[in-house]
Design an enzyme around this catalytic site. Structure first.
Site, PDB file in Angstrom:
ATOM      1  N   ASP A  10      -3.187  10.447   1.932  1.00 39.76           N
ATOM      2  CA  ASP A  10      -3.746   9.935   3.179  1.00 39.76           C
ATOM      3  C   ASP A  10      -4.139   8.475   2.990  1.00 39.76           C
ATOM      4  O   ASP A  10      -3.508   7.749   2.232  1.00 39.76           O
ATOM      5  CB  ASP A  10      -4.916  10.817   3.629  1.00 39.76           C
ATOM      6  CG  ASP A  10      -5.957  11.018   2.518  1.00 39.76           C
ATOM      7  OD1 ASP A  10      -6.117  10.116   1.669  1.00 39.76           O
ATOM      8  OD2 ASP A  10      -6.612  12.076   2.505  1.00 39.76           O
ATOM      9  N   SER A  11      -5.203   8.048   3.666  1.00 42.89           N
ATOM     10  CA  SER A  11      -5.613   6.647   3.597  1.00 42.89           C
ATOM     11  C   SER A  11      -5.988   6.205   2.187  1.00 42.89           C
ATOM     12  O   SER A  11      -5.835   5.038   1.843  1.00 42.89           O
ATOM     13  CB  SER A  11      -6.783   6.396   4.553  1.00 42.89           C
ATOM     14  OG  SER A  11      -7.858   7.280   4.271  1.00 42.89           O
ATOM     15  N   HIS A  12      -6.486   7.123   1.366  1.00 42.13           N
ATOM     16  CA  HIS A  12      -6.838   6.755  -0.006  1.00 42.13           C
ATOM     17  C   HIS A  12      -5.588   6.372  -0.791  1.00 42.13           C
ATOM     18  O   HIS A  12      -5.639   5.491  -1.655  1.00 42.13           O
ATOM     19  CB  HIS A  12      -7.569   7.911  -0.690  1.00 42.13           C
ATOM     20  CG  HIS A  12      -8.964   8.101  -0.188  1.00 42.13           C
ATOM     21  ND1 HIS A  12      -9.975   8.635  -0.953  1.00 42.13           N
ATOM     22  CD2 HIS A  12      -9.537   7.835   1.019  1.00 42.13           C
ATOM     23  CE1 HIS A  12     -11.104   8.695  -0.251  1.00 42.13           C
ATOM     24  NE2 HIS A  12     -10.853   8.216   0.958  1.00 42.13           N
TER      25      HIS A  12
END
Length: 332
Positions: free
Chosen positions: A136-138
């Site tokens: 995801d965004s990480h």
């Protein structure tokens, strides 16, 4: 150095034969240009001579150009963008164009490298190691270069540098080619705040371009030794709302575990040679531990993070720490 903003159509740019290119990341090979949308894509070439021209249509993306390891220009804009670097010297050079930002819809185009006053050299061979990062965004590196947690949507875009996220950092340390199949806000079964129910990361995984349902063409050359998955933050970061598919948090967690196991098994069927590493934060570690036990994967704790990037996301320091943790799990 000279940068020219040209007409929106890449085909209007006059060009000689392009230099041989090594491509990293999931792309779509077109007749006149290579199309790409997933984070972290990169193009590398070698040439001899003092001049390099790069032809692109960045659209929503920022594309960083490096020559001999040094950043020289950031290409951005909605039309065709051609950058010509001069005065590079007559010797051998290595150039790299890398996608920095995240584009969840649309795509960018790469029209090629050109050495107008020099000579091509064979492109670097594919690296022996290959690593895939799914998340995801990480994994995208969302807002990781920001100096503040409070960011506008535009600031999130402009301060995201996937090339400094933990995955590419680790891959470069290991001299590995890499792919980043990641999408901010998405989870295994549930996206942030219940957004777009049913359209989760496993749903998007097979796409050639994130915002386009067309599947990627099978690539027999992509045989990663390691697949690192970091998913779960969005599944559990916000409370369930009325009308969502799960009766309660326990039902959500059970569905997460079952679908995660199925996703790993699906990936293993396609890449049986790969070792799987599953990353987890403290609030869903127990769930990932069960998934790892059921699939034979290695569990890696994300660790304590300062989360000073945009909207409480990992900072550059956090990404270095996560790269260290995965490296340690791999014995590197």
């Amino acid at each position: 150095m000279k940068a020219l903003l040209l007409a929106p159509l890449l085909l209007t740019v006059p060009q000689a034969a392009p230099l041989p290119v090594h491509v990293g990341g999931r792309v779509v090979a077109g007749e006149k240009a290579t199309i790409f949308g997933w984070p972290g894509v990169y193009f590398e070439t070698r040439f001899r001579g003092p001049t390099l021209k790069v032809v692109t249509v960045p659209n929503a993306d920022h594309l960083r150009l490096l020559v001999d390891g040094k950043p020289r220009h950031v290409l951005k804009g909605t039309g065709a963008v051609v950058v010509t670097l001069t005065g590079l010297g007559p010797g051998e050079h290595v150039a790299r164009l890398e996608k920095v930002t995240e584009s969840q819809s649309g795509s960018a185009r790469f029209g090629g490298f050109f050495a107008e006053d020099g000579a091509p050299l064979p492109a670097a061979a594919a690296r022996q190691r290959q690593i895939e990062f799914i998340g995801d965004s990480h994994s995208v590196g969302y807002g990781n270069t920001s100096t503040t947690r409070t960011c506008t949507e535009q600031e999130v875009h402009d301060t995201t540098d996937t090339q400094q996220a933990f995955g590419p950092l680790l891959a470069k340390r290991l001299d590995a080619d890499y792919r980043v199949i990641a999408y901010s806000g998405y989870g295994v079964v549930r996206n942030y705040a219940g957004h777009k129910p049913g359209e989760n990361l496993p749903f998007l995984y097979d796409r050639a371009i994130p915002g386009n349902p067309a599947p990627a063409v099978a690539d027999s050359a992509w045989r990663p030794q390691v697949i690192v998955i970091n998913l779960g933050t969005n599944d559990f970061s916000t409370p369930l709302k009325p009308g969502e598919a799960w009766a309660d948090a326990a039902a959500l967690r059970a569905d997460y575990r079952a679908k995660y196991v199925a996703f790993v098994q699906r990936l293993r069927a396609a890449q049986p040679q790969a070792r799987f590493v599953l990353m987890a934060a403290e609030n869903f570690r127990a769930d990932v531990e069960q998934v790892a036990a059921a699939t034979g994967a290695t569990l890696v704790d994300s660790g304590a993070l300062e989360l000073t990037g945009c909207n409480w996301h990992p900072s550059l320091k956090d990404h270095r720490a996560m790269a260290d943790r995965v490296a340690a799990a791999l014995g590197r």
